[in-house]
Design a protein around this motif. Sequence first.
Motif, short mmCIF file in Angstrom:
data_model
loop_
_atom_site.label_atom_id
_atom_site.label_comp_id
_atom_site.label_asym_id
_atom_site.label_seq_id
_atom_site.Cartn_x
_atom_site.Cartn_y
_atom_site.Cartn_z
N LEU A 115 0.83 -1.20 0.00
CA LEU A 115 0.00 0.00 0.00
C LEU A 115 0.87 1.25 0.00
O LEU A 115 1.91 1.29 0.65
CB LEU A 115 -0.91 0.01 1.23
CG LEU A 115 -1.89 -1.17 1.33
CD1 LEU A 115 -2.69 -1.09 2.62
CD2 LEU A 115 -2.84 -1.21 0.14
N ALA A 116 0.40 2.27 -0.72
CA ALA A 116 1.16 3.51 -0.84
C ALA A 116 0.75 4.50 0.25
O ALA A 116 -0.04 4.17 1.14
CB ALA A 116 0.94 4.10 -2.22
N ASP A 117 1.26 5.71 0.15
CA ASP A 117 1.01 6.74 1.16
C ASP A 117 -0.43 7.28 1.09
O ASP A 117 -0.98 7.74 2.08
CB ASP A 117 2.02 7.89 0.94
CG ASP A 117 1.81 9.02 1.92
OD1 ASP A 117 1.88 8.75 3.14
OD2 ASP A 117 1.58 10.16 1.48
N ASN A 118 -1.02 7.17 -0.10
CA ASN A 118 -2.38 7.68 -0.29
C ASN A 118 -3.39 6.72 0.35
O ASN A 118 -3.45 5.55 -0.02
CB ASN A 118 -2.64 7.82 -1.80
CG ASN A 118 -3.82 8.73 -2.07
OD1 ASN A 118 -4.06 9.68 -1.32
ND2 ASN A 118 -4.56 8.42 -3.11
N TYR A 119 -4.17 7.23 1.29
CA TYR A 119 -5.01 6.36 2.11
C TYR A 119 -6.15 5.71 1.32
O TYR A 119 -6.81 6.37 0.52
CB TYR A 119 -5.58 7.14 3.30
CG TYR A 119 -6.04 6.22 4.40
CD1 TYR A 119 -5.14 5.73 5.33
CD2 TYR A 119 -7.36 5.82 4.49
CE1 TYR A 119 -5.54 4.87 6.34
CE2 TYR A 119 -7.77 4.95 5.49
CZ TYR A 119 -6.85 4.49 6.42
OH TYR A 119 -7.26 3.62 7.40
N THR A 120 -6.37 4.41 1.55
CA THR A 120 -7.47 3.67 0.91
C THR A 120 -8.17 2.83 1.98
O THR A 120 -7.64 2.66 3.09
CB THR A 120 -6.93 2.69 -0.16
OG1 THR A 120 -6.15 1.68 0.52
CG2 THR A 120 -6.05 3.39 -1.19
N PRO A 121 -9.35 2.28 1.66
CA PRO A 121 -10.01 1.39 2.63
C PRO A 121 -9.15 0.18 2.99
O PRO A 121 -9.30 -0.40 4.05
CB PRO A 121 -11.29 0.95 1.90
CG PRO A 121 -11.49 1.89 0.79
CD PRO A 121 -10.17 2.48 0.44
N GLN A 122 -8.26 -0.20 2.05
CA GLN A 122 -7.39 -1.35 2.35
C GLN A 122 -6.46 -1.04 3.53
O GLN A 122 -6.12 -1.94 4.31
CB GLN A 122 -6.57 -1.72 1.11
CG GLN A 122 -7.47 -2.13 -0.05
CD GLN A 122 -6.70 -2.65 -1.25
OE1 GLN A 122 -5.77 -3.42 -1.11
NE2 GLN A 122 -7.09 -2.23 -2.43
N HIS A 123 -6.08 0.22 3.67
CA HIS A 123 -5.28 0.62 4.85
C HIS A 123 -6.09 0.35 6.12
O HIS A 123 -5.54 -0.11 7.13
CB HIS A 123 -4.93 2.11 4.80
CG HIS A 123 -3.90 2.49 3.76
ND1 HIS A 123 -4.20 2.57 2.43
CD2 HIS A 123 -2.60 2.81 3.87
CE1 HIS A 123 -3.11 2.94 1.77
NE2 HIS A 123 -2.12 3.09 2.61
#
Lengths: 223, 218
Positions: A193-201
Motif C-alpha cells: 500500500l502507498a502513502d495515499n489512504y485507501t479502505p485497504q489501509h
Amino acid sequence: MPVKWVLYWQPNQGSTVSTQILNEAAQCAESISGVKEGRWKATLNYYKPLLRDQSSTHHPDSLPRDFLGISLPDHPAKYYFIIRSQRIVVEADASIQIIMEKLQSYKSKVSLHFDGFQYHLGDFRLRVGRVVPVHSESIRGIVMEVEYLPISSMEKARKVMEEFVEIWHEALSKRSLSGKFVNVELNFGEFGLADNYTPQHTGVQYAIVMAHMIATVQPAVRG
Amino acid sequence: MECVVQGIIETQHVEALEILLQGLCGVQRERLRVHELTLKSVPNLGVVSSEVRLLCDLDQQPEPTWTVKHVGGAMRGAGADQISVMVRTMIESKVSKNALRMFYSLGYKLDHELLKVGFAFHFQRAAQISVSVSSVNKMPKIHAIDEAVPVTPGMQIVVVTAPATPENYGEVAAAVSSFCEFLAPLVHLSKPFISTGVVPTAAAAAASLMSDGGGTTL
C-alpha cells in the motif's frame, strides 16, 4: 479518502476491559466538543482452513492458520481480506463472501462486531466502539477510529494526527481510567500500500489491532 | 444464477455473425480480451476439492481489472430437462489485482489458463443478455499471453448468458432461447458440454448476410 488511524484500548496490567470505558470515552468525546453523529458498525470474520483429513501428515504447513475478512461501514458494497502472515490485503465485492462459502475450503469460525457511536469534531471524525462476538454481549475490547477529513496522505497527516491523539489522551487522563488507547505503528508498504489512504489501509489496521488486542487484552467475565 | 448456451462457429463466418448481432442488438460491440485462470485447491484443503476462476479483463483502462468467478452445478431434474438452456449458479466478484497471489497463499494452484479474444454484445431483450464470440487460446509458457495460440484453429466459440434468479429463470431461459433462434442459420446454441457441431447451412447464410450487409431479416 481521508487518513484514518485505528487505535485500541489497552488496559493496565491486571485490569479488564468493560463498557464503562466505552461510556467514559463517549463522554470524553463530548467534553472536547464532539458532536454525536449516530451509530457505526463493522464486522470482522476469522476464516480458518477446512482440512479433509485432520490427522493426515499432508497438513499443508504453507497454508495460513487463519485470515481475516472485514466489511467496513464506509464501503458496504466491498469486502476486505487480510492474510497477515503473507502481508496480503485484497479488496473485493461483498459477493466474495458467497464465493468463499461455495468453495468450502475456508470457513468463518469467529465473527466479531465493532459497534458504537461516531462524533464530528471540526475536521476530525471519531468513532469509538466495542468489540463483541456475534451472538454474544461479552465485550472483548474497545477500538477507536480517528479520521482527519481534509488529508489523504498518511505522511502529511501524521503530525496533526499525533497532536489530536495527544489532546485526546490528555482529555481522557482526567477520568482516571485504568489503561490507554494505543496506536500501532505499521509499515503499509509491506502490504503493497502507498502513502495515499485507501479502505485497504483500514482493513490492515484492523487486522493488526485485533492481533494486538487478542495478545494483550483480558476480557472481563461479564461485559 | 445464470442461463447459458454455447456453440461453435468457423472463423470465416464470424464476420457475418457480427453483422447479424449488430442488427439484432442495436448496440456497439465491445472488444473482448480476457485472460482466464482456473485454480484448483491442493489435495487436503476443503470439504471437497474446489475450483475457482480468475478473469483478467486486459482491455480495461487505465489498467486491467480482475474478477473472481465461481460456477456451480447445473440445475437438474425434469424441469431442467424441459428447457433448452443450462441454468446454473454463478457468482462473480470484482477484486484487486493481487487476488491471484491471495488464492496461491490460500492453497490454490493454477490448473490451466486461457486467453479469449473476440468481441461481445450486451443488451436488454426481455432479459439482460450477453453474447460473446471469441477464439480460445492457450499459452506455451505460463502467463505468456503474447505467445498464445488457438486451441482449435479456424473455430470460435459463441456463448450467450443472462443473469437469472430462482424466481425468474423460466422467463430468462425463454428469452435466451428465442434470441438464439435468430442466430440459428449461423450457429447452433445448446447447453454447454452438449456439442452439436457447426451449422451446415452457415456458409449460405453467411454469404447472404455479407452480400446485403445484414439489412434483410432472415
